[in-house]
Design an enzyme around this catalytic site. Structure first.
Site, PDB file in Angstrom:
ATOM      1  N   GLN A 115     -10.195   4.946  -1.260  1.00 24.75           N
ATOM      2  CA  GLN A 115     -10.592   4.176  -2.440  1.00 24.75           C
ATOM      3  C   GLN A 115     -11.528   3.038  -2.037  1.00 24.75           C
ATOM      4  O   GLN A 115     -12.515   2.748  -2.712  1.00 24.75           O
ATOM      5  CB  GLN A 115      -9.329   3.626  -3.112  1.00 24.75           C
ATOM      6  CG  GLN A 115      -9.577   2.901  -4.402  1.00 24.75           C
ATOM      7  CD  GLN A 115      -9.936   3.844  -5.535  1.00 24.75           C
ATOM      8  OE1 GLN A 115      -9.718   5.034  -5.476  1.00 24.75           O
ATOM      9  NE2 GLN A 115     -10.527   3.290  -6.570  1.00 24.75           N
TER      10      GLN A 115
ATOM     11  N   GLY B 218      -7.935  -0.452  -6.950  1.00 19.45           N
ATOM     12  CA  GLY B 218      -9.050   0.409  -7.315  1.00 19.45           C
ATOM     13  C   GLY B 218     -10.358  -0.330  -7.471  1.00 19.45           C
ATOM     14  O   GLY B 218     -11.435   0.223  -7.236  1.00 19.45           O
ATOM     15  N   GLU B 219     -10.296  -1.584  -7.869  1.00 20.70           N
ATOM     16  CA  GLU B 219     -11.524  -2.278  -8.222  1.00 20.70           C
ATOM     17  C   GLU B 219     -11.869  -3.457  -7.331  1.00 20.70           C
ATOM     18  O   GLU B 219     -13.040  -3.768  -7.139  1.00 20.70           O
ATOM     19  CB  GLU B 219     -11.441  -2.691  -9.696  1.00 20.70           C
ATOM     20  CG  GLU B 219     -11.338  -1.429 -10.540  1.00 20.70           C
ATOM     21  CD  GLU B 219     -11.230  -1.654 -12.011  1.00 20.70           C
ATOM     22  OE1 GLU B 219     -10.121  -2.002 -12.432  1.00 20.70           O
ATOM     23  OE2 GLU B 219     -12.219  -1.488 -12.727  1.00 20.70           O
TER      24      GLU B 219
ATOM     25  N   ILE C   2       0.858  -1.185   0.000  1.00 19.33           N
ATOM     26  CA  ILE C   2       0.000   0.000   0.000  1.00 19.33           C
ATOM     27  C   ILE C   2       0.895   1.235   0.000  1.00 19.33           C
ATOM     28  O   ILE C   2       1.666   1.463   0.931  1.00 19.33           O
ATOM     29  CB  ILE C   2      -0.922  -0.011   1.243  1.00 19.33           C
ATOM     30  CG1 ILE C   2      -1.800  -1.272   1.244  1.00 19.33           C
ATOM     31  CG2 ILE C   2      -1.790   1.256   1.270  1.00 19.33           C
ATOM     32  CD1 ILE C   2      -2.625  -1.499  -0.001  1.00 19.33           C
TER      33      ILE C   2
ATOM     34  N   LYS D 269      -0.552  -4.698  -6.073  1.00 16.41           N
ATOM     35  CA  LYS D 269      -1.382  -5.582  -6.898  1.00 16.41           C
ATOM     36  C   LYS D 269      -2.595  -4.858  -7.492  1.00 16.41           C
ATOM     37  O   LYS D 269      -3.379  -5.463  -8.204  1.00 16.41           O
ATOM     38  CB  LYS D 269      -1.865  -6.778  -6.072  1.00 16.41           C
ATOM     39  CG  LYS D 269      -0.715  -7.706  -5.668  1.00 16.41           C
ATOM     40  CD  LYS D 269      -1.183  -9.131  -5.384  1.00 16.41           C
ATOM     41  CE  LYS D 269      -1.855  -9.286  -4.056  1.00 16.41           C
ATOM     42  NZ  LYS D 269      -2.152 -10.709  -3.745  1.00 16.41           N
TER      43      LYS D 269
ATOM     44  N   PRO E  22      -1.727   4.778   2.650  1.00 16.56           N
ATOM     45  CA  PRO E  22      -2.847   4.183   3.390  1.00 16.56           C
ATOM     46  C   PRO E  22      -4.104   5.047   3.381  1.00 16.56           C
ATOM     47  O   PRO E  22      -5.223   4.521   3.311  1.00 16.56           O
ATOM     48  CB  PRO E  22      -2.300   4.056   4.816  1.00 16.56           C
ATOM     49  CG  PRO E  22      -0.820   4.039   4.660  1.00 16.56           C
ATOM     50  CD  PRO E  22      -0.514   4.888   3.461  1.00 16.56           C
ATOM     51  N   LYS E  23      -3.933   6.353   3.437  1.00 15.55           N
ATOM     52  CA  LYS E  23      -5.100   7.225   3.481  1.00 15.55           C
ATOM     53  C   LYS E  23      -5.876   7.148   2.157  1.00 15.55           C
ATOM     54  O   LYS E  23      -7.104   7.011   2.149  1.00 15.55           O
ATOM     55  CB  LYS E  23      -4.627   8.655   3.745  1.00 15.55           C
ATOM     56  CG  LYS E  23      -5.726   9.652   4.009  1.00 15.55           C
ATOM     57  CD  LYS E  23      -5.078  10.992   4.322  1.00 15.55           C
ATOM     58  CE  LYS E  23      -6.099  11.998   4.801  1.00 15.55           C
ATOM     59  NZ  LYS E  23      -5.436  13.254   5.197  1.00 15.55           N
TER      60      LYS E  23
END
Ligand code: MOS
Length: 723
Positions: A623, A689-690, A614, A686, A617-618
């Protein structure tokens, strides 16, 4: 990095570049759209419109120039031409298709004049529903492993169900918009896009000009969720109109036009058959999938991935048929394919767990594969067990009474549900440019885009880290086709692809500075081995001796160098063929259902994710919240409704198309396991977003079942369905 610009109105969105001074003398185009869903235009009366003072031109197929549609990058692609074949014939392919554009000095005049254009049609009834007898499927896509029929015959438990998902629209806050300006044969467009290079390529195709003659600028995108991954007709219309009136033209889609002027998440139907043995191990799975597309393009999405790799099922058969309808072409939306397929698969798994009398998490753990069951290759990283462990501890899953309708608070039935999320890690070639200036600050560029997840910030972090600079000393720029090329800002691949390119480029730049220092007799680092030099806070020094060193500023000043510059990039190898590389999540939902009214209220959503490293993190949490809100919308609210008589979308506005608001989203949380995946890409991410939307809708649907004992197999789950 961009938060202040956005909240103070300094960030220029596509329709605002004239107000921000980038382009002068802009006039306004308003699109007239078809009011039939299929047929031919028999006449267009533009006299009243053209007579309005301030109207410059009304363009339709009656007077539009024939456009050349030179094949894109040498590859003939009729689909591209068809989608952007604006005003070239009298055919109407879908309700809301652009049939004319009115160009005028002001927006108000153009809007008024557009309302005066009279179009006559010879209309037919369109086929807008997959059950329509007129709809015959395109060539199916097939996948098979093992012997499904035999395994199903021998299965101890069988489950066969059909799951349906309604059509959805992206509804980003910022409507799609384009400003186009011609300077001779050169075209500049300020556009809302997730990929400047595709818009450039598409416009070059439409107008038959070299790609180098087109520049696309898109520094800020106010949400998109996939809707800006392709150039839609209004982009070509703005450019055509600008050429015709010899003035820069701005076209902004109205909210209503957003429902037919861009794509949408297609209707999908999933017929699933599962077979399991007495211990709950899946022995067979059949997925018959149907999804709508348009008659003029065959849009398909990744609907088959999860059925192949999520569970250790030896026998799997999948068929995916796209059904051409008289609609505009669907497109990628928020976890395309994955979010829809996971709804079907994860609800079916929940049903199977109840059939077997087994805990739904236990059922999934029993089917957790050791290697990719589709390809046989090892997983790069797969920490789904850990996601379940952390998640079930956090929500106290073990205290749950699995019996449906077992928990009640007054009129509210309480339920919890769980689902798996997966999303395949995508990477694509990307390049970047980095420049270190004499004042010790750096500018880094890549022609990617940012629709909101924080690309300016995350790329600045990667660059600052690699250059040994403080974050405020680095400026990251994006959104211009003159910058180094990038893949689409979609498919959750920006961090992996652009991030790796930025890191490579900044590594090169740092090493260049170090080489300059160690070779420079005037430098305190002269003669040192380059490998022993590190940079921190803008200062180069020996790793073992902080005192021996100098700043970038000192180095550049003494060497009389106004700047140092490096180009670098990232080209993915065959890692994702040699390893099965996906992001994972375990999603938990708690709902309360008012049994008198059928109302579903979300009480809590928790996602525990294995998304690799990551970077911020924020932003990652933000997201995830966005993904969960999208998932709540998908589960309970979002649904584009089409009138089958004429193809009109009846809820093409934000009053009738429901999206979650704050009151619908009480308590949503994400936990990222962190770690990294060095196989996926050099920076170990990895993609996230989805994956964060994928398991949400089935977790909610499973919670609704647990609360009520009612299994609703169609999204969105409405009050009507629950009554
Ligand atoms: Mo995403 S649907 O690839 O913008």
């Amino acid at each position: 990095m961009d938060g202040r610009l956005k909240v103070t109105g300094q960030a220029a969105y596509a329709a605002e570049h004239d107000a921000h001074g980038a382009v002068r003398g802009v006039v306004h185009g308003v699109i007239v759209t078809s009011t039939v869903g299929k047929g031919r235009i028999t006449g267009i009366d533009t006299r009243d419109a053209a007579a309005q003072r301030g109207v410059l031109k009304v363009i339709s197929h009656l007077n539009a120039p024939k456009l050349p549609y030179r094949p894109f990058r040498g590859v003939p692609d009729p689909a591209r031409g068809e989608r952007l074949r604006i005003f070239q014939d009298d055919r109407v392919r879908f309700f809301g298709q652009p049939v004319a554009v009115v160009v005028a000095e002001t927006l108000e005049i153009a809007q008024h004049a557009a309302s005066l254009v009279k179009v006559a049609y010879d209309g037919e009834r369109p086929a807008t529903d997959m059950s329509s007898p007129a709809a015959s499927p395109n060539q199916p896509e097939n996948y098979q492993r093992g012997n499904v029929d035999q395994a199903l015959q021998q299965a101890r438990t069988r489950l066969a169900q059909t799951y349906r998902l309604g059509r959805e629209h992206h509804n980003p806050m910022e409507p799609h918009a384009t400003i186009a300006r011609w300077d001779g044969d050169r075209l500049t467009v300020w556009d809302k896009t997730q990929i400047v290079l595709n818009t450039r390529g598409d416009l070059a195709t439409v107008f038959g000009i070299p790609e180098e003659s087109v520049r696309v600028v898109s520094p800020f995108v106010g949400g998109a969720f996939g809707s800006a991954l392709r150039a839609w007709p209004h982009v070509a219309i703005a450019a055509l109109a600008a050429r015709e009136v010899r003035r820069p033209v701005k076209v902004v889609l109205t909210r209503k036009q957003m429902y037919t002027g861009t794509g949408f998440r297609p209707v999908t139907e999933h017929k699933l058959t599962l077979g399991a043995d007495q211990r709950g191990r899946l022995t067979a799975a059949v997925h018959d999938i149907r999804a709508e597309t348009s008659v003029y393009e065959d849009y398909r999405e990744a609907l088959m991935v999860q059925g192949q790799m999520t569970y250790a099922t030896p026998n799997v058969r999948q068929t995916y048929r796209s059904i051409p309808l008289d609609v505009n072409t669907p497109t990628w939306m928020r976890g395309p394919g994955a979010a829809t397929a996971a709804y079907a698969i994860e609800c079916a798994m929940d049903e199977l767990a109840y059939e077997l009398g087994m805990d739904p998490i236990e059922l999934r753990l029993r089917n957790e594969p050791d290697q990719d069951p589709g390809t046989g290759v090892p997983f790069s990283t797969r920490r789904l067990r850990e996601c379940f462990r952390v998640g079930s501890r956090t929500v106290a899953w073990d205290e749950r009474d699995p019996k449906p309708r077992s928990t009640r608070e007054g009129n509210w039935l309480i339920g919890t549900g769980v689902a798996v999320a997966t999303y395949h890690t995508q990477r694509a070639p990307a390049q970047a440019l980095a420049r270190l200036d004499a004042d010790g600050s750096a500018i880094v560029q890549c022609g990617t885009s940012d629709m909101g997840p924080g690309t300016y910030t995350s790329m600045t972090q990667v660059a600052a880290d690699a250059l040994g600079l403080q974050v405020p000393r680095v400026r990251f720029q994006l959104g211009d086709s003159t910058m180094p090329p990038s893949p689409p800002h979609g498919g959750s691949m920006t961090m992996a692809s652009v991030g790796s390119a930025v890191q490579d480029t900044c590594d090169k730049l740092r090493r260049q500075a170090i080489r300059l220092a160690v070779a420079d007799p005037g430098s305190p680092l002269h003669g040192a081995s380059a490998d022993d030099v590190v940079v921190g806070n803008g200062r180069l020094h020996l790793r073992e001796d902080l005192e021996r060193g100098e700043t970038y500023r000192q180095l550049l000043a003494r060497n009389n160098r106004p700047h140092l510059e490096a180009r670098g990039g990232y080209t993915p190898g065959d890692e994702v063929e040699r390893f099965s590389t996906h992001a994972y999540g375990a999603v938990f939902a708690q709902v309360a259902v008012d049994e008198r009214l059928g109302l579903v209220r979300i009480r809590r959503v928790l996602g525990v994710y294995d998304a690799g490293r990551i970077i911020n993190p924020k932003l990652a949490e933000s997201q995830a919240i966005g993904g969960m809100v999208g998932g709540i919308g998908m589960a309970l609210l979002e649904h584009t409704v089409t009138d089958p008589r004429d193809g009109r979308i009846v809820n093409a506005n934000m009053a009738d198309y429901l999206v979650p608001v704050n009151a619908d989203v009480p308590d949503v949380n994400a936990i990222y396991l962190g770690g990294d995946d060095r196989t996926a890409d050099p920076i170990g991410v990895k993609g996230l977003g989805e994956v964060v939307i994928v398991g949400v809708a089935p977790a909610i649907a499973n919670a609704v079942f647990h609360a009520t004992g009612r299994r609703i197999r169609e999204l969105p789950i409405t009050a009507e369905a629950l009554l």
